[in-house]
Scaffold this motif. Sequence first.
Motif, short mmCIF file in Angstrom:
data_model
loop_
_atom_site.label_atom_id
_atom_site.label_comp_id
_atom_site.label_asym_id
_atom_site.label_seq_id
_atom_site.Cartn_x
_atom_site.Cartn_y
_atom_site.Cartn_z
N ASN A 15 0.80 -1.23 0.00
CA ASN A 15 0.00 0.00 0.00
C ASN A 15 0.84 1.27 0.00
O ASN A 15 0.35 2.34 0.36
CB ASN A 15 -0.96 0.04 1.21
N GLU A 16 2.09 1.17 -0.39
CA GLU A 16 2.91 2.37 -0.54
C GLU A 16 2.90 2.76 -2.02
O GLU A 16 2.57 1.93 -2.86
CB GLU A 16 4.34 2.11 -0.06
N PRO A 17 3.26 4.02 -2.34
CA PRO A 17 3.25 4.43 -3.75
C PRO A 17 4.21 3.58 -4.60
O PRO A 17 5.15 2.99 -4.07
CB PRO A 17 3.70 5.89 -3.73
N THR A 18 3.95 3.53 -5.91
CA THR A 18 4.80 2.73 -6.79
C THR A 18 5.46 3.57 -7.87
O THR A 18 6.08 3.03 -8.77
CB THR A 18 3.98 1.61 -7.47
N ASP A 19 5.33 4.91 -7.78
CA ASP A 19 5.92 5.72 -8.85
C ASP A 19 7.43 5.87 -8.69
O ASP A 19 8.01 5.44 -7.69
CB ASP A 19 5.23 7.09 -8.96
N VAL A 20 8.05 6.49 -9.71
CA VAL A 20 9.50 6.65 -9.71
C VAL A 20 9.92 7.46 -8.49
O VAL A 20 9.30 8.49 -8.19
CB VAL A 20 9.96 7.35 -11.02
N GLY A 21 10.94 7.00 -7.76
CA GLY A 21 11.39 7.70 -6.57
C GLY A 21 10.83 7.11 -5.29
O GLY A 21 11.21 7.51 -4.19
N SER A 22 9.92 6.14 -5.42
CA SER A 22 9.31 5.54 -4.22
C SER A 22 10.07 4.31 -3.76
O SER A 22 9.73 3.71 -2.74
CB SER A 22 7.86 5.15 -4.53
N GLY A 23 11.07 3.90 -4.52
CA GLY A 23 11.82 2.70 -4.16
C GLY A 23 11.16 1.43 -4.66
O GLY A 23 11.62 0.33 -4.40
N TRP A 24 10.06 1.60 -5.42
CA TRP A 24 9.34 0.42 -5.90
C TRP A 24 10.03 -0.20 -7.10
O TRP A 24 10.26 -1.40 -7.14
CB TRP A 24 7.90 0.82 -6.26
N TRP A 25 10.39 0.65 -8.08
CA TRP A 25 11.07 0.13 -9.28
C TRP A 25 12.43 -0.46 -8.92
O TRP A 25 12.81 -1.52 -9.43
CB TRP A 25 11.24 1.24 -10.33
N SER A 26 13.17 0.23 -8.02
CA SER A 26 14.49 -0.30 -7.65
C SER A 26 14.32 -1.64 -6.95
O SER A 26 15.10 -2.57 -7.17
CB SER A 26 15.25 0.70 -6.77
N GLY A 27 13.26 -1.76 -6.13
CA GLY A 27 13.01 -3.03 -5.44
C GLY A 27 12.67 -4.14 -6.41
O GLY A 27 13.22 -5.24 -6.34
N ALA A 28 11.77 -3.84 -7.37
CA ALA A 28 11.37 -4.85 -8.35
C ALA A 28 12.58 -5.27 -9.19
O ALA A 28 12.80 -6.47 -9.44
CB ALA A 28 10.26 -4.31 -9.24
N ALA A 29 13.39 -4.28 -9.60
CA ALA A 29 14.57 -4.59 -10.42
C ALA A 29 15.59 -5.40 -9.62
O ALA A 29 16.25 -6.30 -10.15
CB ALA A 29 15.21 -3.31 -10.93
N LEU A 85 14.31 3.71 0.77
CA LEU A 85 13.17 4.55 0.40
C LEU A 85 11.83 4.02 0.92
O LEU A 85 10.89 4.79 1.10
CB LEU A 85 13.09 4.68 -1.13
N ARG A 86 11.72 2.72 1.13
CA ARG A 86 10.40 2.16 1.48
C ARG A 86 10.32 1.76 2.95
O ARG A 86 11.30 1.33 3.54
CB ARG A 86 10.11 0.93 0.62
N ARG A 87 9.10 1.91 3.48
CA ARG A 87 8.90 1.49 4.86
C ARG A 87 8.94 -0.02 4.96
O ARG A 87 9.60 -0.58 5.82
CB ARG A 87 7.57 2.04 5.39
N ARG A 88 8.19 -0.69 4.08
CA ARG A 88 8.22 -2.16 4.09
C ARG A 88 9.33 -2.60 3.12
O ARG A 88 9.28 -2.31 1.94
CB ARG A 88 6.85 -2.71 3.65
N LYS A 89 10.32 -3.31 3.64
CA LYS A 89 11.55 -3.49 2.87
C LYS A 89 11.66 -4.87 2.23
O LYS A 89 12.75 -5.32 1.91
CB LYS A 89 12.75 -3.24 3.79
#
Length: 379
Positions: A15-29, A85-89
């Motif tokens: 439930n955290e944002p997934t846009d660039v800068g949110s740590g989502w893309w870096s996590g997925a990659a 960048l993310r709370r849930r790591k």
Amino acid sequence: MSDLDRAFQRVFDDNEPTDVGSGWWSGAASVFLGSLALAGVACVLFPDWLTTREVRERLPLDWARAILQSAIVLSFILGLISSALRRRKVMGLLGMSMASLASVLGGSGIDFALARHDSPSLGLDWFVLNVLLLAALFVPMERLWPLRPAQSTFRPAWTTDTLYFLTSHLLVQVTTFLILAPAQAAFAAFEGQAWRAAVAGLPFVVQFLLVLFSADLAEYFIHRAFHTVPALWRFHAIHHSSIDMDWLAGSRLHIVDVIVTRAIVVLPLFALGFDQRAVAAYLVFVSFHAVFIHANVRFDLRRAEPWIVTPRFHHWHHAKDREAIDKNFAVHLPWIDRLFGTAYEPAGQWPERYGIEGDPVPADLIPQTLWPISRDRRD
Ligand SMILES: [Zn+2]
Ligand SMILES: [Zn+2]
């Protein structure tokens, strides 16, 4: 959404944002590269089981080491960024763990023990290289020039199509054998004929274009048969069950569809005796073009549309619209469809919806594989 999609969602959604800068893309990659690094190390540790002679002969040792080392280092760095960048790591930590494990198991320092024998093996090396290359090319392309910007890279059933991509690569030796055997047997008698030497002696570009044309003509007829013969349609329906088009959607093909279609497509190539380099160039072209025509991209290709199949042309082949059903069978040369009166290409428009009316096909790989031969199928 498939069962595996749900499993992934339970593990990774936060439930955290997934846009660039949110740590989502870096996590997925990081998770993507970490798992490929582990697969790469497994290839090195068990070459007899997991690698193919074709890849071993063509991929220099230094390159393999460099690719593996880069994947490990990048996965670790991206995991670190995501964790910061993310709370849930969960993604960052998983990526870093896999990179560390790949490193501990040998990383790029491994002495690549060459496979000892040529027994049949799984093409994990082929999968790792191909998914790395295609994802690096098409994921950014679909983010930068999307046809449907709201469609996520991880859209419903992405895990199903990833499994198709994985299994088709793992089974590459079996399927290649089944695809080539009929043509080799059928045309062994033509070996040494003068006209075959004449074909093989044509300029490379001419041969490449002839390969493209004869392969796509064969594709046109077998593809059309897969749509019109009910017993064949059940298998091909799996490919048409995708409701989202993207670079992975093209991988969704029933194994019977793959073997029958390709066995027919290679017939004219064997019969006419083209030079191996022209056929190899065609195979490289196909591996990119087949992915591209399914991709979620919006390029203005008006100048190319008369000559070559574009994403817009093949997206219409997957459309739910009544007028588009059983149209656009060619996968390389759209004028073959125009010649036979089966082209559907409303100027500048894209389909609204993809798939089969009523969505009769189940969502996961194993139910889909059994679906064409199951009793409770709704035709
Ligand atoms: Zn089709
Ligand atoms: Zn398709």
